[in-house]
Motif scaffolding. Structure first.
Motif, mmCIF file in Angstrom:
data_model
loop_
_atom_site.group_PDB
_atom_site.id
_atom_site.type_symbol
_atom_site.label_atom_id
_atom_site.label_comp_id
_atom_site.label_asym_id
_atom_site.label_seq_id
_atom_site.Cartn_x
_atom_site.Cartn_y
_atom_site.Cartn_z
ATOM 1 N N HIS A 36 30.707 16.202 -67.507
ATOM 2 C CA HIS A 36 29.424 15.902 -66.854
ATOM 3 C C HIS A 36 29.372 14.440 -66.422
ATOM 4 O O HIS A 36 28.956 14.134 -65.297
ATOM 5 N N HIS A 38 17.623 15.038 -65.002
ATOM 6 C CA HIS A 38 18.316 14.870 -63.720
ATOM 7 C C HIS A 38 17.407 15.288 -62.575
ATOM 8 O O HIS A 38 17.864 15.434 -61.435
ATOM 9 N N HIS A 90 17.818 8.708 -69.713
ATOM 10 C CA HIS A 90 19.127 9.201 -69.287
ATOM 11 C C HIS A 90 19.723 8.370 -68.157
ATOM 12 O O HIS A 90 20.941 8.254 -68.051
ATOM 13 N N HIS A 117 23.392 6.800 -68.221
ATOM 14 C CA HIS A 117 24.439 6.923 -67.198
ATOM 15 C C HIS A 117 24.885 5.556 -66.700
ATOM 16 O O HIS A 117 26.047 5.373 -66.324
HETATM 17 ZN ZN LIG Z 1 23.437 13.296 -67.172
#
Ligand SMILES: [Zn+2]
Ligand SMILES: [Zn+2]
Length: 312
Positions: free
Chosen positions: A108, A229, A258, A262
């Motif tokens: 991912h 996301h 998140h 990332h």
């Molecule tokens: Zn992610």
């Protein structure tokens, strides 16, 4: 909008798409068993408290700390005995073996929201939440895949043994069902209750403490794959769709930040602003203070400052 090859395969083969029954059956069964919670005979206040505390213990320590930050990103190190205890807590959540979880998560990160991403919401919110788990994808459940993305995990005899004995995960899960039941029975008898009431207490601890908690931890983890996301704000241009989502951050003990993650996946912390509370990182700091966690990787801006602004 890019659609992953796996979805194209599914669309092309229609109803003949491979269903991954090994996941669909246990996930469906535990959801059904969790519905027993609506029965008054399966309720107890202590069971409710155990269910509420469960995601903190099993989700935060097992999934967030062990599977995600320790094994997948190597953001810290703990003694092997402690790592294996944390891994067993994660296994009690029935969320894949360590090697499988880590390999899919690293895939991912490498291909976030690209066609190779196993659970991008670009293929649909439900797909990213749980649909991808039910699609048979033998290439992502092969030893070659684990060797490519989780070789370091497989180097551990305990984790490798879990892959060599596929039913071991289920036995660990069933063992905790028995443990919760026996604990409930013991608590009932110690409280001086008659056998029928002790059995009822045991049932409530199993239903709420295991089945309801498992469902809660599943959807919390899956929300990190799906909601973060799609919904939330972006602090960094990371080249994919990751977002900081306060709701997921609260229920997932920090994992909802998140976009921060990332941006700086190596860090043991996802807290980039004072109010972006990362409870999982606080547990890591506590372990470090106790001498049980070492090599804790600080956020990028802290690493930069420590290195005089030279290294990223
Ligand atoms: Zn992610
Ligand atoms: Zn990650």
């Amino acid at each position: 909008m890019a659609v992953s090859p796996s979805r194209l395969d599914a669309a092309a083969t229609g109803i003949h798409i491979g269903i991954h029954w090994e996941y669909l059956l246990p996930i469906g069964t535990v959801h059904l068993l969790a519905l027993l919670a609506v029965l008054p005979s399966c309720f107890s206040w202590s069971g409710l408290v155990i269910a509420a505390a469960g995601p903190v213990v099993f989700g935060t320590l097992g999934i967030n700390l062990c599977y995600h930050r320790l094994l997948a990103h190597r953001s810290l190190a703990v003694p092997t005995w402690l790592e294996h205890i944390l891994a067993v807590l994660a296994l009690c959540c029935l969320e894949d073996t360590p090697a499988r979880w880590v390999a899919n998560h690293r895939l991912h990160h490498r291909h976030s929201d690209e066609p190779e991403d196993p659970h991008s919401p670009r293929d649909g919110l439900a797909w990213s939440h749980f649909g991808w788990l039910f699609r048979r994808a033998p290439q992502r459940r092969s030893f070659a895949f684990f060797e490519q993305y989780a070789r370091d995990v497989l180097a551990d005899d305990f984790y490798r043994g879990l892959e060599l004995r596929p039913t071991s995960t289920l036995w660990i899960y069933l063992a905790q069902v028995a443990a919760f039941g026996l604990a409930g029975l013991a608590a009932g008898f110690l409280a001086g209750r008659p056998p029928s009431e002790a059995c009822q207490l045991a049932a409530s601890w199993i239903v709420w403490g295991v089945f309801v908690r498992t469902v809660l931890v599943w959807h919390i983890t899956w929300s990190v794959n799906s909601l973060t996301h799609v919904f939330g704000y972006r602090t960094y241009e990371t080249g994919e769709d990751s977002r900081n989502n306060w709701f997921v951050a609260v229920v997932a003990m920090g994992e909802g930040w998140h976009n921060n993650h990332h941006h700086d996946a190596a860090s043991a912390s996802v807290q980039h602003r004072w109010w972006e509370i990362d409870a999982t990182y606080y547990v890591i700091l506590l372990l470090e203070r106790l001498g049980l966690a070492t090599d804790v990787i600080r956020p990028r801006h802290v690493r930069r400052a420590a290195d005089g602004g030279v290294k990223p």
